[in-house]
Design a protein around this motif. Structure first.
Motif, PDB file in Angstrom:
ATOM      1  N   PHE A   6      21.768  37.256  26.738  1.00 42.13           N
ATOM      2  CA  PHE A   6      21.237  37.793  27.460  1.00 42.13           C
ATOM      3  C   PHE A   6      21.935  38.139  28.638  1.00 42.13           C
ATOM      4  O   PHE A   6      21.788  39.423  29.449  1.00 42.13           O
ATOM      5  N   THR A   7      22.107  37.151  29.513  1.00 43.01           N
ATOM      6  CA  THR A   7      22.938  36.443  30.499  1.00 43.01           C
ATOM      7  C   THR A   7      24.216  36.829  30.533  1.00 43.01           C
ATOM      8  O   THR A   7      25.211  37.261  30.935  1.00 43.01           O
ATOM      9  N   SER A   8      24.895  35.819  30.302  1.00 46.39           N
ATOM     10  CA  SER A   8      26.129  35.094  30.747  1.00 46.39           C
ATOM     11  C   SER A   8      27.555  35.854  29.653  1.00 46.39           C
ATOM     12  O   SER A   8      28.043  36.157  29.810  1.00 46.39           O
ATOM     13  N   MET A   9      26.539  35.415  28.645  1.00 47.29           N
ATOM     14  CA  MET A   9      27.521  36.418  27.815  1.00 47.29           C
ATOM     15  C   MET A   9      27.326  37.587  27.216  1.00 47.29           C
ATOM     16  O   MET A   9      28.667  38.549  27.205  1.00 47.29           O
ATOM     17  N   ASN A  10      26.232  38.377  28.073  1.00 45.17           N
ATOM     18  CA  ASN A  10      26.071  40.230  28.086  1.00 45.17           C
ATOM     19  C   ASN A  10      27.290  40.240  28.793  1.00 45.17           C
ATOM     20  O   ASN A  10      27.990  41.298  28.842  1.00 45.17           O
ATOM     21  N   VAL A  11      26.735  40.167  30.013  1.00 42.93           N
ATOM     22  CA  VAL A  11      27.625  40.519  31.135  1.00 42.93           C
ATOM     23  C   VAL A  11      29.566  40.089  30.966  1.00 42.93           C
ATOM     24  O   VAL A  11      30.265  40.681  32.269  1.00 42.93           O
ATOM     25  N   ALA A  12      29.588  38.798  30.521  1.00 39.74           N
ATOM     26  CA  ALA A  12      31.105  38.867  30.583  1.00 39.74           C
ATOM     27  C   ALA A  12      32.248  39.582  30.110  1.00 39.74           C
ATOM     28  O   ALA A  12      33.113  39.479  29.748  1.00 39.74           O
ATOM     29  N   THR A  13      31.068  40.891  28.994  1.00 34.55           N
ATOM     30  CA  THR A  13      32.064  41.876  28.319  1.00 34.55           C
ATOM     31  C   THR A  13      32.706  42.887  29.682  1.00 34.55           C
ATOM     32  O   THR A  13      33.583  43.466  29.201  1.00 34.55           O
ATOM     33  N   ASP A  14      31.617  42.578  30.860  1.00 37.00           N
ATOM     34  CA  ASP A  14      32.435  43.654  31.598  1.00 37.00           C
ATOM     35  C   ASP A  14      34.126  42.751  32.481  1.00 37.00           C
ATOM     36  O   ASP A  14      34.483  43.158  33.604  1.00 37.00           O
ATOM     37  N   PHE A  15      33.750  41.520  32.000  1.00 31.14           N
ATOM     38  CA  PHE A  15      35.576  40.948  32.744  1.00 31.14           C
ATOM     39  C   PHE A  15      36.402  40.162  31.825  1.00 31.14           C
ATOM     40  O   PHE A  15      37.659  40.045  32.405  1.00 31.14           O
ATOM     41  N   CYS A  16      35.850  40.670  30.519  1.00 31.31           N
ATOM     42  CA  CYS A  16      36.767  39.614  29.772  1.00 31.31           C
ATOM     43  C   CYS A  16      37.267  40.305  28.562  1.00 31.31           C
ATOM     44  O   CYS A  16      34.957  40.292  28.469  1.00 31.31           O
TER      45      CYS A  16
END
Length: 425
Positions: free
Chosen positions: A195-205
């Motif tokens: 819910f945090t790291s892998m979710n927000v990662a989509t905005d960076f890569c």
């Protein structure tokens, strides 16, 4: 909901200030995870469980470097993007699989050679699974830091650490079962990371790995010296725990772990001060601003010295009474051991700092020889010190090998900087 979580994690009025703040919080939670879990165990009359947990955490901390392969510092300082994120992501998947296979191999070795029972086998394997979550998310955190958003990475991992501690503590207090507590901790860690790291990662890569064998081999070869140095560094830090596991009891293991915890305070401060400016150090070096680079290094060295002295004063005065009160264990008579291990903690902080700077100046191939020499000393001395002198021998062993390592790394770094100064002049 996922979008709202991303927005909350990425929101920052001042990115630089937010990065410092959240990196500090993250470092404190990371360093505090083992002490908090140990505290719950000892306060719940689970001293034996605390000993089992201590060696499990030590093994997992070692295997974590197999999963990370030392790429975090290399990735976050790769400002010219020699390797793409897809390549870093692909190789991280492979190293995480290898990490768990290595953990399983260690558990089998412990069962056959050290007499581990089934509970200890499962506990060590589960704690390694917990650290595997950290190793896997670390690659997207490295990308965020590379793009100037260390704050987003540290917010994500901070929340994960917090939820791991809460879930472990609550489960153990209810069940009094170490396996159940760690299993719940692993489940919560995976869910929170999603819910945090892998979710927000989509905005960076783009989370699409690349498995180019030639490029992966290049990365493995280039990263091997750094990986081996970090792996051996963790082995050196925990060598006394491995010796205690082989020669002494779980109760002594728990006691040593408590004595050892304050040594990480100095290293913790170094991490949360230095980590946010890792990329800027790389930029200073790349521009050839050697005098500014040397000034920054001197500043950090003085800071570590001051913190080490402060730690020694605290250890010599109120350290033992405070630790005894916090963990509910009688540590009277172990002031000498605490002072010795705090001195070793200062040496550890210097070695980690020198290691990081050596990586920035791309002399990381020399780290193999440095850590190899110190590891040889640890392997040779650990049995003699711990078997003959118990916990006192363990603390002397720790400080001795950290001092050897720091001296070697310091010489390598300053020779490199002197050569670069002469070249520019």
């Amino acid at each position: 909901m996922l979008k709202r979580i991303r927005n909350r994690l990425e929101k920052a009025d001042n990115i630089e200030r937010s990065s410092y703040l959240w990196n500090m919080i993250n470092a404190m939670l990371s360093a505090g995870e083992s002490p908090v879990m140990t505290l719950v165990l000892t306060r719940s009359q689970g001293v034996y469980d605390a000993g089992v947990f201590s060696i499990a955490y030590a093994v997992a901390a070692l295997m974590l470097y197999v999963g990370q392969y030392g790429f975090r510092k290399f990735q976050s300082s790769d400002i010219r993007e020699k390797y793409s994120f897809a390549e870093y992501y692909g190789i991280r998947i492979i190293t995480c699989v290898v990490m768990m296979l290595a953990a399983l191999g260690y558990c089998l070795y412990g069962t056959v050679c050290l007499g581990y029972d089934f509970q200890k086998f499962i506990v060590i394997l589960l704690v390694n699974a917990l650290k595997c979550v950290q190793a896997f998310t670390d690659v997207v955190h490295g990308r965020m830091q590379q793009m100037g958003r260390l704050d987003v990475a540290t917010k994500s991992s901070s929340f994960r650490y917090l939820m791991e501690m809460v879930s472990f503590s609550a489960t153990y207090l209810v069940t009094r079962n170490l396996v159940s507590a760690i299993l719940m901790c692993v489940i919560v860690s995976v869910v929170v990371a999603g819910f945090t790291s892998m979710n927000v990662a989509t905005d960076f890569c783009a989370l699409r790995p690349e498995f180019n064998m030639r490029r992966m081999w290049m990365m493995m070869v280039e990263g091997f010296p750094l990986f081996l140095s970090l792996f051996l560094n963790m082995y050196l830090s925990n060598a006394p725990k491995y010796a205690i596991d082989a020669y002494l009891t779980e109760e002594i293991q728990a006691m040593y772990n408590i004595i050892f915890m304050p040594a990480f305070v100095v290293q913790l401060v170094v991490h949360f001060i230095f980590n946010p400016i890792l990329t800027s150090y790389a930029e200073i070096w790349a521009k050839g601003e050697i005098q500014q680079f040397k000034k920054a290094i001197r500043k950090q060295m003085v800071l570590v010295l001051g913190l080490t002295v402060l730690g020694l004063v605290v250890a010599a005065t109120i350290g033992i009474p405070v630790l005894s009160w916090i963990f509910g264990m009688n540590l009277t008579g172990h002031r000498k051991e605490l002072i010795i291990v705090m001195l070793g903690g200062g040496m550890l902080a210097y070695s980690v700092f020198f290691n990081t700077v050596i990586t920035i100046v791309r002399m990381h191939r020399t780290l193999i020889y440095s850590y190899g020499a110190a590891a040889l000393a640890a392997f040779t001395l650990s049995g003699v010190f711990v078997r003959n002198y118990g916990m006192l021998g363990a603390t002397v062993l720790y400080t001795t090998i950290m001092t050897i390592l720091t001296i070697i790394l310091g010489v390598i770094l300053f020779v490199r900087i002197r050569k670069e100064s002469r070249r520019i002049v």
